[in-house]
Design a protein around this motif. Sequence first.
Motif, PDB file in Angstrom:
ATOM      1  N   ARG A 264       0.816  -1.220   0.000  1.00 50.31           N
ATOM      2  CA  ARG A 264       0.000   0.000   0.000  1.00 50.31           C
ATOM      3  C   ARG A 264       0.852   1.274   0.000  1.00 50.31           C
ATOM      4  O   ARG A 264       0.447   2.293  -0.531  1.00 50.31           O
ATOM      5  CB  ARG A 264      -0.935  -0.007   1.209  1.00 50.31           C
ATOM      6  CG  ARG A 264      -1.963   1.111   1.189  1.00 50.31           C
ATOM      7  CD  ARG A 264      -3.025   0.912   2.259  1.00 50.31           C
ATOM      8  NE  ARG A 264      -4.048   1.936   2.162  1.00 50.31           N
ATOM      9  CZ  ARG A 264      -3.982   3.119   2.774  1.00 50.31           C
ATOM     10  NH1 ARG A 264      -2.935   3.414   3.515  1.00 50.31           N
ATOM     11  NH2 ARG A 264      -4.951   3.997   2.645  1.00 50.31           N
ATOM     12  N   THR A 265       2.000   1.208   0.629  1.00 45.43           N
ATOM     13  CA  THR A 265       2.881   2.370   0.708  1.00 45.43           C
ATOM     14  C   THR A 265       4.239   2.017   0.127  1.00 45.43           C
ATOM     15  O   THR A 265       4.575   0.843  -0.048  1.00 45.43           O
ATOM     16  CB  THR A 265       3.063   2.828   2.166  1.00 45.43           C
ATOM     17  OG1 THR A 265       3.742   1.802   2.901  1.00 45.43           O
ATOM     18  CG2 THR A 265       1.723   3.120   2.823  1.00 45.43           C
ATOM     19  N   LYS A 291      -2.533  -3.911   6.079  1.00 47.36           N
ATOM     20  CA  LYS A 291      -3.286  -2.797   6.641  1.00 47.36           C
ATOM     21  C   LYS A 291      -3.678  -1.830   5.528  1.00 47.36           C
ATOM     22  O   LYS A 291      -2.845  -1.318   4.814  1.00 47.36           O
ATOM     23  CB  LYS A 291      -2.448  -2.062   7.686  1.00 47.36           C
ATOM     24  CG  LYS A 291      -3.204  -0.958   8.404  1.00 47.36           C
ATOM     25  CD  LYS A 291      -2.354  -0.311   9.485  1.00 47.36           C
ATOM     26  CE  LYS A 291      -3.129   0.793  10.192  1.00 47.36           C
ATOM     27  NZ  LYS A 291      -2.302   1.446  11.255  1.00 47.36           N
ATOM     28  N   GLY A 292      -4.977  -1.617   5.387  1.00 48.98           N
ATOM     29  CA  GLY A 292      -5.466  -0.771   4.312  1.00 48.98           C
ATOM     30  C   GLY A 292      -5.759  -1.527   3.033  1.00 48.98           C
ATOM     31  O   GLY A 292      -6.352  -0.974   2.109  1.00 48.98           O
ATOM     32  N   SER A 296      -1.895   0.649  -4.025  1.00 52.87           N
ATOM     33  CA  SER A 296      -1.207   1.878  -3.657  1.00 52.87           C
ATOM     34  C   SER A 296      -2.168   2.878  -3.025  1.00 52.87           C
ATOM     35  O   SER A 296      -3.276   3.106  -3.519  1.00 52.87           O
ATOM     36  CB  SER A 296      -0.567   2.515  -4.891  1.00 52.87           C
ATOM     37  OG  SER A 296      -0.130   3.825  -4.613  1.00 52.87           O
ATOM     38  N   LYS A 297      -1.761   3.484  -1.913  1.00 49.20           N
ATOM     39  CA  LYS A 297      -2.607   4.469  -1.238  1.00 49.20           C
ATOM     40  C   LYS A 297      -2.869   5.693  -2.111  1.00 49.20           C
ATOM     41  O   LYS A 297      -3.753   6.498  -1.826  1.00 49.20           O
ATOM     42  CB  LYS A 297      -1.976   4.903   0.081  1.00 49.20           C
ATOM     43  CG  LYS A 297      -0.695   5.687  -0.055  1.00 49.20           C
ATOM     44  CD  LYS A 297      -0.157   6.148   1.283  1.00 49.20           C
ATOM     45  CE  LYS A 297      -1.018   7.206   1.920  1.00 49.20           C
ATOM     46  NZ  LYS A 297      -0.424   7.775   3.150  1.00 49.20           N
ATOM     47  N   PHE A 298      -2.086   5.835  -3.173  1.00 52.23           N
ATOM     48  CA  PHE A 298      -2.241   6.978  -4.056  1.00 52.23           C
ATOM     49  C   PHE A 298      -3.136   6.671  -5.258  1.00 52.23           C
ATOM     50  O   PHE A 298      -3.371   7.529  -6.091  1.00 52.23           O
ATOM     51  CB  PHE A 298      -0.876   7.457  -4.537  1.00 52.23           C
ATOM     52  CG  PHE A 298       0.073   7.766  -3.411  1.00 52.23           C
ATOM     53  CD1 PHE A 298      -0.121   8.877  -2.611  1.00 52.23           C
ATOM     54  CD2 PHE A 298       1.138   6.929  -3.132  1.00 52.23           C
ATOM     55  CE1 PHE A 298       0.739   9.164  -1.562  1.00 52.23           C
ATOM     56  CE2 PHE A 298       2.011   7.214  -2.090  1.00 52.23           C
ATOM     57  CZ  PHE A 298       1.805   8.333  -1.302  1.00 52.23           C
ATOM     58  N   TYR A 311     -11.792  -1.076  -2.137  1.00 56.75           N
ATOM     59  CA  TYR A 311     -10.365  -1.342  -2.111  1.00 56.75           C
ATOM     60  C   TYR A 311      -9.713  -0.458  -3.163  1.00 56.75           C
ATOM     61  O   TYR A 311     -10.393   0.153  -3.988  1.00 56.75           O
ATOM     62  CB  TYR A 311     -10.068  -2.819  -2.378  1.00 56.75           C
ATOM     63  CG  TYR A 311     -10.265  -3.235  -3.816  1.00 56.75           C
ATOM     64  CD1 TYR A 311      -9.177  -3.348  -4.678  1.00 56.75           C
ATOM     65  CD2 TYR A 311     -11.529  -3.499  -4.317  1.00 56.75           C
ATOM     66  CE1 TYR A 311      -9.357  -3.715  -6.010  1.00 56.75           C
ATOM     67  CE2 TYR A 311     -11.720  -3.868  -5.636  1.00 56.75           C
ATOM     68  CZ  TYR A 311     -10.631  -3.967  -6.476  1.00 56.75           C
ATOM     69  OH  TYR A 311     -10.807  -4.320  -7.784  1.00 56.75           O
ATOM     70  N   ARG A 312      -8.409  -0.367  -3.119  1.00 56.61           N
ATOM     71  CA  ARG A 312      -7.702   0.497  -4.063  1.00 56.61           C
ATOM     72  C   ARG A 312      -7.238  -0.318  -5.272  1.00 56.61           C
ATOM     73  O   ARG A 312      -6.667  -1.392  -5.123  1.00 56.61           O
ATOM     74  CB  ARG A 312      -6.504   1.164  -3.371  1.00 56.61           C
ATOM     75  CG  ARG A 312      -6.923   2.124  -2.276  1.00 56.61           C
ATOM     76  CD  ARG A 312      -5.714   2.828  -1.669  1.00 56.61           C
ATOM     77  NE  ARG A 312      -6.125   3.694  -0.573  1.00 56.61           N
ATOM     78  CZ  ARG A 312      -6.510   4.960  -0.731  1.00 56.61           C
ATOM     79  NH1 ARG A 312      -6.528   5.493  -1.926  1.00 56.61           N
ATOM     80  NH2 ARG A 312      -6.877   5.682   0.309  1.00 56.61           N
ATOM     81  N   GLU A 318       2.743  -1.443  -7.040  1.00 58.00           N
ATOM     82  CA  GLU A 318       2.806  -2.309  -5.858  1.00 58.00           C
ATOM     83  C   GLU A 318       3.905  -3.358  -6.072  1.00 58.00           C
ATOM     84  O   GLU A 318       3.676  -4.398  -6.688  1.00 58.00           O
ATOM     85  CB  GLU A 318       1.453  -2.987  -5.601  1.00 58.00           C
ATOM     86  CG  GLU A 318       0.316  -2.024  -5.335  1.00 58.00           C
ATOM     87  CD  GLU A 318      -0.296  -1.455  -6.609  1.00 58.00           C
ATOM     88  OE1 GLU A 318      -0.992  -0.437  -6.513  1.00 58.00           O
ATOM     89  OE2 GLU A 318      -0.056  -2.021  -7.689  1.00 58.00           O
TER      90      GLU A 318
END
Length: 752
Positions: A264-265, A291-292, A296-298, A311-312, A318
């Motif tokens: 994710r990050t 977690k999350g 990608s959180k972006f 979800y992303r 990634e």
Amino acid sequence: MKNIRYILLAAGLVLLLTFPLWRFGWSDSRLGSLDSGPDPQTPVNVYVDGAATANGQNGSKQHPFTTIEAARDYIRELQRPLPQGGITVWVKGGEYTLASTLEWTAADSGTASSPIIYRSFSGEKVSLTNGKTVNPADWQPLDAQARSRVNPAIKPDQLVELDVRKLGFRNINGFTGGDSFTEQWGILQLIVNDTMQPISQWPNRDDASQGTRPGWAVASGILNARSFFYDPKQSQNTGAASRMMRWEQAIKSGHDVYLQGFWRTVWSPVTIRIQQIQAASRSIELSKTPKGGIGSKFSAFAEDATNHNPYRVGDGSEEWRLLNLLEEIDQPGEWALDFKDGKLYYYPSRPLNQSQTVIADNTDPIVRINGASYMKLIGFEFKNGMGNGITMQNTNHITLAGLTIRNVSNGGITDIGGSQNMIQSNDIYDTGSFGISVSNAGNRAKLESSNTRITNNHIYNTGILIHLEPLIIRESVGMRIDHNLLHDVPKDAIRYTFSNKLLFEYNEVHNTGLVEGDTGAFYTAQDWGSYGNVLRYNLIHHNQRSNGFYADGGSSGNTYQNNIIQDTKRAFIIENGHHNVATGNLLINIGTMEINDRSSSLNYGLNSEYAKRLRALNPMSGAWKTYGEQLAKQYGLTGNLWSHVLSAGWKPQYPNGSKLNNNVIIGQATIALPKKGDTSATGNTTIKTIQAAGFYNYSNLDLRTNNNAILKKFPSLNRVITEIGLYKDPYRVQPLKRNEYDALRNHASTSN
């Protein structure tokens, strides 16, 4: 009887003064030269020689003890007070294998006038290890079951196995973190011919065909929060069976298969066991949800294809890789620990009967100093441990100097609750985790300084297993960190958090963030109360994958003055927080420097975690109240700084008081300021080219100049640039120069 011993040992001083001690240090071409320093003149001298006969040991030169523990115990029995001038324990060169941690306690303390010194003879290498040497006969050819799993790119006869369960090794049943972890590794380590061997991985460390950089593949898309698609080419492999089929078969046979990923990050990769592989959909399901969720959180939100949960969507950023599997051993040096088999599989690069093989399986530190004071450890090497090299707890006036710490699965030196300690001129490299970690030094509640100093240390190639920094400082007050050389690390070089009155000066940092993203050569975060940290006269160079100075998540009160930042995308990045001031810095070939306001998307207000942490310090009473009054005057405010920061009218959610003023920029760069908050970027001077700057020798980073525009903003530049980095002292007799090792270029992104 003890007084007689004093007389005999004091008489030995005469012999000592005529004893021919060599005056040169052993060297490693990568490190420069270390030495154990000048011979101390102490009235009592005790001797240790691991090769001496065990008969008649009394600590004299003629009948030395054979272990350091025996010398320590002998000193414990001596009559107090100790003789004026102290005691020196001289340790003869050789390798000393410790059955358990070598420990000193309060009972082993010296005094200011009578310190206790443990040191090697000058010019002799003393190595302390708690690793276990493996008998070459214990290595065996692979059994039939293991042979069937070997990577088709190599022949089964190229691998060997070690039955670590039968041999009684302990840390063999799984990663400490279980099915999902970031910082818990906890399995034994293989060291061959004094070098940590790389655990097996796919893609290989030099293979960039599966992603954007060597050693990493990228997700082809996200199925749901714990499953992702793999690219069809990633299943290809030499031989009849595809890669994914072989992984799937290993899982069905009960062998754990782990992936490490930036799910994710782009920082802090998480290692997670695979639950199953679906060949039909070309997808991999993890046993735990990151977690999350994966993605990608972006990237944008989408809907879970099966459970209708948000979800992303994966965007191809990634990154992931497989770790620790027999099926992916295909390069000399690689190994894997199979938790089900209880065996270590290895691809030796040379015949094992011509090699020394050591297993690090002891999670305790090699050395522990607990509650002791006025002691010195000088000139030793610590290696081949699964824990830390040295752990110190609640100590004061301890000197660690001229040490080499390497091949440890955890960190180099930990100092918890110490004060007045000196960590000087040590070389720390090839560590599984951090280099030096200091926490709770001084008293933050009372703002009492620890006066601990970390100086002239060379730390590099850290974070091989777990990505922690070469230098970490937490919850500490009043330290000086100077003249250290830090480089080639996976993330930040220096991380300091929840601390005050730290002085960072004359440090040299290059090539950070080689594995992770969103990092800083110097990184701090998440504290409205972290005022009084001064960073000056530091050099950051060849740092393209990382930021320079990074004040993240509300960190406040950092002063950046007269630093040099070269070849870095963002010289300064300040994310909210207050009174982060950068002035008089020399910025060469940078992309930008910026102050950001993220209050519209994140909580930086009076009900934030930052405000809660500040209130927990009771800032309107005691030492903190006085400090707040001093800071208010410093920043041109009335009354007490904390009353401003904790008031709605001051709007503390914005980056108030932060400034990027009076710096010199060489080349083209942008300056970004937020629309809200009291910030400024004034008086900055731009010089368009390197040639116009007039540096003496830019290719070697000799940045002395006669350019008046530069010297007006940075008057001491010509002196400072010659003093940054390692220096010659009694323990570091030959400091490295930048053009003597690979320091003057950006190193490729690596895979640890």
